[in-house]
Design a protein around this motif. Structure first.
Motif, short mmCIF file in Angstrom:
data_model
loop_
_atom_site.label_atom_id
_atom_site.label_comp_id
_atom_site.label_asym_id
_atom_site.label_seq_id
_atom_site.Cartn_x
_atom_site.Cartn_y
_atom_site.Cartn_z
N SER A 355 0.99 -1.11 -0.24
CA SER A 355 -0.14 0.03 0.01
C SER A 355 0.89 1.00 0.06
CB SER A 355 -1.01 -0.43 1.12
OG SER A 355 -0.49 0.30 2.50
N ASP A 356 2.39 1.29 0.10
CA ASP A 356 3.26 2.01 0.38
C ASP A 356 3.41 2.81 -0.86
OD1 ASP A 356 3.53 2.44 3.44
OD2 ASP A 356 5.33 1.25 3.39
N ILE A 357 3.60 1.56 -1.88
CA ILE A 357 3.91 1.86 -2.91
C ILE A 357 3.15 2.48 -4.29
CG2 ILE A 357 4.24 0.46 -5.38
CD1 ILE A 357 5.90 -1.74 -3.58
N ALA A 358 1.22 1.98 -3.47
CA ALA A 358 0.61 3.20 -4.19
C ALA A 358 -0.21 4.10 -3.72
CB ALA A 358 -1.15 1.96 -4.22
N THR A 359 0.67 4.48 -2.72
CA THR A 359 0.39 5.56 -1.72
C THR A 359 1.20 6.95 -2.68
OG1 THR A 359 -0.30 4.82 0.05
CG2 THR A 359 0.65 7.18 -0.50
N ARG A 360 2.55 6.41 -2.99
CA ARG A 360 3.77 7.50 -3.55
C ARG A 360 3.26 7.10 -5.08
NH1 ARG A 360 6.28 10.02 0.11
NH2 ARG A 360 7.04 9.10 1.67
N ARG A 361 2.51 5.98 -5.78
CA ARG A 361 2.57 6.89 -6.97
C ARG A 361 1.44 7.63 -6.54
NH1 ARG A 361 3.18 0.31 -9.23
NH2 ARG A 361 5.18 0.50 -9.38
N ARG A 362 0.08 7.41 -6.39
CA ARG A 362 -0.94 8.50 -6.47
C ARG A 362 -0.26 10.20 -6.18
NH1 ARG A 362 -3.69 6.60 -2.20
NH2 ARG A 362 -3.39 8.58 -0.54
N LEU A 363 0.63 10.40 -5.48
CA LEU A 363 1.13 11.29 -4.52
C LEU A 363 1.90 12.16 -5.97
CD1 LEU A 363 1.98 11.09 -0.98
CD2 LEU A 363 0.79 12.43 -1.65
N LEU A 364 2.83 11.07 -6.44
CA LEU A 364 3.38 11.50 -7.32
C LEU A 364 2.60 11.60 -8.30
CD1 LEU A 364 6.31 8.99 -9.21
CD2 LEU A 364 5.15 10.02 -10.38
N ASP A 365 1.50 11.36 -9.28
CA ASP A 365 0.77 11.97 -9.86
C ASP A 365 -0.31 13.17 -10.01
OD1 ASP A 365 1.96 10.10 -12.41
OD2 ASP A 365 0.31 8.27 -11.87
N SER A 366 -0.86 13.10 -8.69
CA SER A 366 -1.05 14.24 -8.27
C SER A 366 -0.39 15.88 -7.54
CB SER A 366 -1.89 14.30 -7.31
OG SER A 366 -1.48 13.69 -5.54
N ASP A 367 0.64 15.63 -7.58
CA ASP A 367 1.36 16.59 -6.47
C ASP A 367 2.17 17.25 -7.72
OD1 ASP A 367 3.71 15.18 -6.74
OD2 ASP A 367 4.41 15.40 -5.05
N TYR A 368 2.49 17.35 -9.14
CA TYR A 368 3.26 18.61 -9.46
C TYR A 368 2.65 19.04 -10.90
CZ TYR A 368 8.23 20.15 -10.67
OH TYR A 368 9.04 21.06 -10.61
N GLU A 369 2.90 20.35 -10.19
CA GLU A 369 2.22 21.11 -11.38
C GLU A 369 3.75 22.42 -11.33
OE1 GLU A 369 -0.59 21.14 -13.49
OE2 GLU A 369 -0.61 19.28 -12.75
N ASN A 370 3.47 23.27 -11.95
CA ASN A 370 4.70 24.35 -12.41
C ASN A 370 5.13 24.95 -13.23
OD1 ASN A 370 6.94 26.00 -12.60
ND2 ASN A 370 7.82 24.44 -10.28
N GLU A 371 4.20 26.38 -12.98
CA GLU A 371 3.72 27.11 -14.00
C GLU A 371 4.96 28.08 -14.88
OE1 GLU A 371 4.77 31.22 -11.15
OE2 GLU A 371 2.21 30.42 -11.28
N ARG A 372 6.16 27.18 -14.23
CA ARG A 372 7.77 27.88 -15.16
C ARG A 372 7.49 26.81 -16.74
NH1 ARG A 372 12.54 30.03 -12.84
NH2 ARG A 372 12.04 31.10 -11.37
N LEU A 373 7.23 25.61 -16.38
CA LEU A 373 7.59 24.34 -16.75
C LEU A 373 6.58 24.25 -18.33
CD1 LEU A 373 9.07 21.37 -14.26
CD2 LEU A 373 9.90 23.35 -16.04
N THR A 374 6.65 23.63 -19.58
CA THR A 374 5.21 23.13 -19.82
C THR A 374 5.28 21.84 -20.05
OG1 THR A 374 6.91 22.33 -21.64
CG2 THR A 374 6.99 24.42 -22.01
N ALA A 375 4.15 21.80 -20.43
CA ALA A 375 3.31 20.27 -20.23
C ALA A 375 3.99 19.62 -20.33
CB ALA A 375 2.03 20.62 -20.68
N GLU A 376 4.63 19.62 -21.76
CA GLU A 376 5.61 18.37 -21.81
C GLU A 376 7.07 18.05 -20.81
OE1 GLU A 376 5.34 20.82 -23.64
OE2 GLU A 376 3.69 19.73 -25.19
#
Length: 430
Positions: A355-376
């Motif tokens: 379940s730790d792995i599932a938690t980390r994957r969920r956090l990874l996919d949801s916590d990164y948005e940055n206005e400096r970077l393009t979508a790519e």
């Protein structure tokens, strides 16, 4: 300040040491001679000495770029206590307080000035930097500049532009505890280090015992409580993945550990608080009190997210327990490495389950948005973080020597120190 004939004189006078630790003297001498430098040194190896000593010897000011505003005051207070004029400029100060710091720096009364990378982008700071003689820019936690590292921070991308805008380019030195060969290349390229002196002091911490225990979630609290109760005179850190888990576990430990120790015949009324909680969502005053109580040994255990630890000056941490799997080997190495900074035997235990792995994957996919970077570019960062997570999963599942796994990951040719029988010197569960 006193004028010194050598770096060792300054080291002895200010810090009371007769000799440098491995790797320090080469970096110090390179900086004094005007060469850029990159130092990759494990937690507790003394990276800060590598720029603090040159700052006492070079004619101009040293700017230290650090992402950790909460730790600037500790560093500055420690330097001022030993007679090295230092200051910081950050958002905790009023405009009048910042004006005073700028004025002192311009008059030559400050040798080291600590700033966050975001500060470099302000017109006010750039104007100030163009007017003051700067001999050295030291970049702490330099791995944050790389999209391939575990702690990429886009504010670090502006450091190179800041350096280019200065009227005279100073010597630049970068420091980190965790950097693979690829991240080291990124640091050199993005910061524009010129033919730098590169020092990698080695990643193996032979005084640390590593073990990994696969454990279902409901058993973790009792295991951690039992360990703490069995080591009442030792200081430790317990890392959790989320703020909610930090608060819940700290509360549970304060009850469970006291019950376990009382069952052994100790007077429960005299046990006091066992654990304090620490995470970035707490008020600054609460965090500072928790950190102070832990560092001064008033409370033996701190339960924390990864917001806790960088730059904490506490050498006698005897164990670091990870209640959840971290997001990368870099993060784990840095956090576990806060154990045993005094060189004494210490334990680093990782508790994990699927379940730790599932938690980390969920956090990874949801916590990164940055206005400096393009979508790519953002997707490149996510892909890099998935790769880092896969290496961490591999550490949990490997049957190889854990010391060897880490040194191999960081590309260290010599690998882990081993005994005559082939086992690692530090010891591990495999």
């Amino acid at each position: 300040m006193t004028e010194f004939t050598s770096a060792r004189d300054a080291l002895r006078t200010y810090f009371g040491y007769d000799a440098f630790r491995p790797g320090q003297e080469g970096i110090v001498n390179a900086i004094i001679q005007g060469h850029d430098a990159l130092g990759v040194m494990p937690t507790g190896a003394g990276k800060s000495i590598c720029y603090q000593i040159p700052a006492t010897l070079l004619p101009g000011m040293t700017i230290v770029i650090s992402p950790l505003i909460s730790l600037m005051r500790d560093q500055v207070d420690a330097l001022n206590d030993v007679g090295i004029p230092a200051a910081f400029i950050n958002t905790t100060q009023s405009p009048d307080e910042q004006d005073l710091m700028f004025a002192q720096a311009l008059s030559g009364r400050i040798r080291l000035l600590y700033v966050a990378p975001e500060r470099l982008e302000t017109e006010r700071f750039r104007t100030f930097a163009s007017r003051v003689p700067i001999s050295l820019v030291a970049v702490d936690e330099a791995h944050c500049v790389s999209q391939w590292g575990q702690d990429f921070r886009s504010s670090y991308l502006g450091i190179g532009d800041f350096l280019k805008a200065l009227p005279v380019r100073p010597t630049v030195a970068a420091f980190t505890a965790t950097a693979t060969e690829r991240v080291r290349r990124d640091i050199i390229g993005i910061l524009g280090l010129r033919d730098p002196s590169v020092t990698v002091t080695g990643f193996d911490r032979a005084n640390l015992y590593f073990d990994v225990i696969r454990m279902e979630r409901k058993r973790k609290v009792s295991w951690v409580a039992s360990y703490i109760a069995d080591h009442p005179d030792e200081s430790g850190i317990v890392y959790c993945a989320t703020r909610k888990e930090v608060e819940s576990l700290a509360e549970s430990l304060n009850i469970a550990v006291c019950e376990l120790r009382a069952a052994k015949g100790e007077d429960a009324t005299r046990l006091g608080m066992v654990a304090v909680a620490y995470h970035g969502g707490m008020p600054a005053e609460t965090r500072e009190r928790a950190q102070r109580d832990f560092v001064t040994d008033r409370v033996p255990v701190v339960v924390a997210t990864n917001a806790f630890g960088m730059g904490i000056d506490k050498s006698n941490v005897r164990y670091v327990i990870h209640h959840n799997m971290p997001e990368s080997i870099e993060a784990y190495y840095q956090e576990a490495g806060r154990a045993g900074r005094d060189g004494e035997p210490s334990r680093c235990t990782l508790l994990w389950n699927e379940s730790d792995i599932a938690t980390r994957r969920r956090l990874l996919d949801s916590d990164y948005e940055n206005e400096r970077l393009t979508a790519e570019e953002q997707e490149v960062v996510r892909a890099s973080k998935r790769r880092l997570l896969n290496a961490m999963i591999g550490y949990c599942r490997t049957t190889d020597c854990l010391h060897e796994y880490m040194t191999r990951y960081f590309g260290e040719a010599g690998g882990a120190a081993v005994r005559d029988d082939g086992t690692c010197v530090g010891g591990c569960a495999n």
